[in-house]
Motif scaffolding. Structure first.
Motif, PDB file in Angstrom:
ATOM      1  N   ASP A 212       0.828  -1.212   0.000  1.00  0.00           N
ATOM      2  CA  ASP A 212       0.000   0.000   0.000  1.00  0.00           C
ATOM      3  C   ASP A 212       0.859   1.257   0.000  1.00  0.00           C
ATOM      4  O   ASP A 212       0.452   2.298  -0.530  1.00  0.00           O
ATOM      5  CB  ASP A 212      -0.937   0.007   1.220  1.00  0.00           C
ATOM      6  N   LEU A 213       2.045   1.169   0.609  1.00  0.00           N
ATOM      7  CA  LEU A 213       2.978   2.307   0.641  1.00  0.00           C
ATOM      8  C   LEU A 213       3.846   2.364  -0.614  1.00  0.00           C
ATOM      9  O   LEU A 213       4.717   3.233  -0.722  1.00  0.00           O
ATOM     10  CB  LEU A 213       3.878   2.216   1.880  1.00  0.00           C
ATOM     11  N   LYS A 214       3.609   1.435  -1.542  1.00  0.00           N
ATOM     12  CA  LYS A 214       4.372   1.356  -2.800  1.00  0.00           C
ATOM     13  C   LYS A 214       5.856   1.082  -2.570  1.00  0.00           C
ATOM     14  O   LYS A 214       6.701   1.409  -3.408  1.00  0.00           O
ATOM     15  CB  LYS A 214       4.174   2.624  -3.643  1.00  0.00           C
ATOM     16  N   GLN A 215       6.167   0.472  -1.439  1.00  0.00           N
ATOM     17  CA  GLN A 215       7.548   0.059  -1.158  1.00  0.00           C
ATOM     18  C   GLN A 215       7.670  -1.417  -1.551  1.00  0.00           C
ATOM     19  O   GLN A 215       7.653  -2.320  -0.707  1.00  0.00           O
ATOM     20  CB  GLN A 215       7.882   0.300   0.315  1.00  0.00           C
ATOM     21  N   TYR A 216       7.778  -1.641  -2.836  1.00  0.00           N
ATOM     22  CA  TYR A 216       7.594  -2.976  -3.385  1.00  0.00           C
ATOM     23  C   TYR A 216       8.706  -3.954  -3.019  1.00  0.00           C
ATOM     24  O   TYR A 216       8.439  -5.147  -2.831  1.00  0.00           O
ATOM     25  CB  TYR A 216       7.407  -2.891  -4.898  1.00  0.00           C
ATOM     26  N   GLU A 217       9.944  -3.494  -2.927  1.00  0.00           N
ATOM     27  CA  GLU A 217      11.030  -4.400  -2.564  1.00  0.00           C
ATOM     28  C   GLU A 217      10.836  -4.931  -1.141  1.00  0.00           C
ATOM     29  O   GLU A 217      11.024  -6.126  -0.872  1.00  0.00           O
ATOM     30  CB  GLU A 217      12.384  -3.699  -2.699  1.00  0.00           C
ATOM     31  N   LYS A 218      10.446  -4.043  -0.220  1.00  0.00           N
ATOM     32  CA  LYS A 218      10.196  -4.474   1.158  1.00  0.00           C
ATOM     33  C   LYS A 218       8.966  -5.386   1.211  1.00  0.00           C
ATOM     34  O   LYS A 218       8.929  -6.362   1.973  1.00  0.00           O
ATOM     35  CB  LYS A 218      10.003  -3.271   2.072  1.00  0.00           C
ATOM     36  N   SER A 219       7.969  -5.058   0.409  1.00  0.00           N
ATOM     37  CA  SER A 219       6.765  -5.893   0.348  1.00  0.00           C
ATOM     38  C   SER A 219       7.128  -7.294  -0.138  1.00  0.00           C
ATOM     39  O   SER A 219       6.683  -8.298   0.435  1.00  0.00           O
ATOM     40  CB  SER A 219       5.741  -5.255  -0.601  1.00  0.00           C
ATOM     41  N   LEU A 220       7.963  -7.365  -1.158  1.00  0.00           N
ATOM     42  CA  LEU A 220       8.377  -8.646  -1.707  1.00  0.00           C
ATOM     43  C   LEU A 220       9.107  -9.485  -0.658  1.00  0.00           C
ATOM     44  O   LEU A 220       8.836 -10.683  -0.502  1.00  0.00           O
ATOM     45  CB  LEU A 220       9.287  -8.413  -2.909  1.00  0.00           C
ATOM     46  N   ALA A 221       9.998  -8.842   0.098  1.00  0.00           N
ATOM     47  CA  ALA A 221      10.745  -9.564   1.142  1.00  0.00           C
ATOM     48  C   ALA A 221       9.806 -10.134   2.193  1.00  0.00           C
ATOM     49  O   ALA A 221       9.979 -11.275   2.653  1.00  0.00           O
ATOM     50  CB  ALA A 221      11.761  -8.627   1.783  1.00  0.00           C
ATOM     51  N   ALA A 222       8.787  -9.352   2.582  1.00  0.00           N
ATOM     52  CA  ALA A 222       7.837  -9.821   3.603  1.00  0.00           C
ATOM     53  C   ALA A 222       7.056 -11.034   3.111  1.00  0.00           C
ATOM     54  O   ALA A 222       6.862 -12.010   3.851  1.00  0.00           O
ATOM     55  CB  ALA A 222       6.887  -8.688   3.984  1.00  0.00           C
ATOM     56  N   PHE A 223       6.615 -11.005   1.865  1.00  0.00           N
ATOM     57  CA  PHE A 223       5.871 -12.157   1.339  1.00  0.00           C
ATOM     58  C   PHE A 223       6.773 -13.383   1.230  1.00  0.00           C
ATOM     59  O   PHE A 223       6.305 -14.515   1.420  1.00  0.00           O
ATOM     60  CB  PHE A 223       5.240 -11.812  -0.011  1.00  0.00           C
ATOM     61  N   GLU A 224       8.035 -13.168   0.932  1.00  0.00           N
ATOM     62  CA  GLU A 224       8.964 -14.301   0.893  1.00  0.00           C
ATOM     63  C   GLU A 224       9.135 -14.920   2.276  1.00  0.00           C
ATOM     64  O   GLU A 224       9.201 -16.144   2.415  1.00  0.00           O
ATOM     65  CB  GLU A 224      10.310 -13.847   0.317  1.00  0.00           C
ATOM     66  N   PHE A 225       9.186 -14.086   3.318  1.00  0.00           N
ATOM     67  CA  PHE A 225       9.254 -14.609   4.687  1.00  0.00           C
ATOM     68  C   PHE A 225       7.974 -15.372   5.035  1.00  0.00           C
ATOM     69  O   PHE A 225       8.018 -16.387   5.738  1.00  0.00           O
ATOM     70  CB  PHE A 225       9.490 -13.484   5.689  1.00  0.00           C
TER      71      PHE A 225
END
Length: 460
Positions: A212-225
């Motif tokens: 939602d914050l458009k911080q896609y790299e951090k979002s991607l890392a969270a989904f990988e975890f």
């Protein structure tokens, strides 16, 4: 099959149902009745639950728990006064019974007296060993009041007591989302993850906040975890796919969406996203294959039908696109998006009567976009239906009272009917607002440009 009605065993529910079938009256202890009633309430068999409550109270007239079930049923049946009386009677017997306060709160909640319900639930906290459940109920009451800050606090208290209560966690995040507190939500979730580092649900929610914050790299890392925590978590693969699309990594997105098809029953969402990814990659045959799978999986998903229609529009195969939007309309004729697309396609194919009907249906179904009023007006002009054009434009002005394009068209329509006073009135208004739109007249009403009634207004 015969049962010994006095035998205390695990067959109490079967024994009760046998009793109902044979009209025999057998004895059950109060605990058995509670088990029976809970079963029927949980399975939604209210009529049978009522019979069990009635029989239970007749056999155990002093049982507070059975009378609480009766009060709960009275609330469910909207017998408000009787429920109040039953709960007040129980309060006189056991003023420290938390369930009485909970049911009273339920009663007030049902009559939309949520603040009273909250006060009763707060009292119940003093008497209950299950405080987590009560905090959850308080949180729900605050949600009814749209007090998301207090709702959030109470759902957090649920999690302090029971950090496996994922429904409470979802409610906390719902409150953060409503309050647009994405950074705060991430901070809270990180604290939660400090204690529960392998909580796939928490990692999933962190990923959604970063998305939602458009911080896609951090979002991607969270989904990988989240996937590391549970490699069968379908939702995490879907969300990861969405992030990869945003990052332009379409092949990787495809791989994640395809994993979901293997882990669980296919979803129309996964098929649609696969189609979009293949379309981005220029793999048109694969794209249309998945778009068609989308509507096969969920015929009511308008995004699926529109994806197919748009696909054929981009290929300039408008006849085929029209065929698919007609199929969509056969399935859901109340969808304004379908009728708008139907109208545009017919207009492009010069099927003006069908296009006008499409725009009319779209408006009837709630599409009040400016372009809808304008396009329908232009088609009505082509069809020579000037009176209908005036009616359409007048209705459009109710939604867009200062829209110059509508006024220029309305001026022309009145002039075509020989109503020069009205025509000149709207033309003067339109020219004052934005004279540049006079080009509309050149395109739509060339026969009026040199008319003696109009020329002085245009030249002034």
């Amino acid at each position: 099959m015969q049962f010994d009605f006095n035998e205390e065993d695990d067959l109490s529910i079967q024994k009760f149902e046998h009793m109902l079938k044979t009209n025999e009256v057998g004895f059950f202890d109060s605990d058995e009745f509670e088990q029976i009633i809970e079963h029927y309430l949980e399975t939604g068999k209210m009529a049978v639950a009522r019979k069990a409550i009635k029989l239970g109270i007749s056999q155990h007239p002093t049982s507070v728990n059975l009378k609480l079930f009766r009060a709960e049923m009275l609330i469910f049946d909207n017998q408000i006064e009787l429920a109040h009386a039953a709960l007040n009677e129980l309060y006189e017997i056991q003023p420290q019974n938390a369930e009485i306060y909970i049911q009273k709160a339920n009663l007030f909640s049902k009559t939309e007296e949520h603040q009273k319900a909250i006060e009763l639930l707060q009292t119940a906290l003093s008497y209950t060993p299950d405080q987590s459940d009560v905090y959850n109920l308080i949180g729900m009451e605050y949600l009814f009041l749209e007090d998301y800050s207090n709702a959030k606090i109470n759902f957090m208290k649920c999690l302090e007591i029971d950090d496996t209560d994922y429904s409470a966690l979802y409610n906390v995040i719902y409150c953060f989302d409503f309050l647009q507190e994405h950074e705060e939500a991430i901070d809270y979730l990180n604290l939660f993850l400090d204690k529960n580092p392998y909580s796939e649900v928490a990692w999933h929610q962190v990923g959604k906040q970063y998305f939602d914050l458009k911080q896609y790299e951090k979002s991607l890392a969270a989904f990988e975890f989240a996937i590391i925590s549970d490699d069968h978590f379908v939702g995490a693969y879907l969300e990861k796919g969405k992030v990869l699309e945003k990052l332009g990594r379409f092949n990787e997105a495809i791989a994640n969406y395809q994993i979901t098809l293997k882990l669980d029953d296919p979803t129309s969402f996964a098929y649609l996203r696969l189609g979009k990814c293949f379309e981005k990659l220029g793999a048109h045959e694969e794209a249309i294959k998945y778009f068609k799978q989308t509507v096969k999986e969920d015929p009511l998903l308008d995004k699926g039908w529109l994806a197919i229609v748009n696909f054929y529009c981009k290929s300039m195969d408008y006849q085929k696109a029209l065929g698919y939007i007609e199929k969509a309309i056969e399935i859901d004729g109340e969808n304004a998006l379908y009728w708008t697309k139907y109208a545009k396609l017919n207009k492009r194919l010069n099927f003006f009567e069908e296009a006008e009907y499409g725009y009319r249906r779209a408006i009837e179904l709630g599409n009040y976009e400016l372009s809808t009023w304008l396009d329908r007006a232009d088609i009505l002009l082509v069809l020579g239906e000037v009176e209908a054009m005036i009616s359409n434009l007048t209705n459009g002005l109710e939604f867009y009272p200062e829209q110059t394009e509508l006024e220029f068209r309305l001026a022309g329509a009145y002039c075509l009917r020989g109503e020069w006073v009205k025509g000149k009135f709207y033309l003067q208004n339109a020219l004052k607002r934005d004279a540049e739109f006079l080009i509309i007249w050149e395109e739509l009403f060339p026969q009026l440009l040199d008319h003696q009634e109009i020329l002085p207004l245009i030249q002034s």
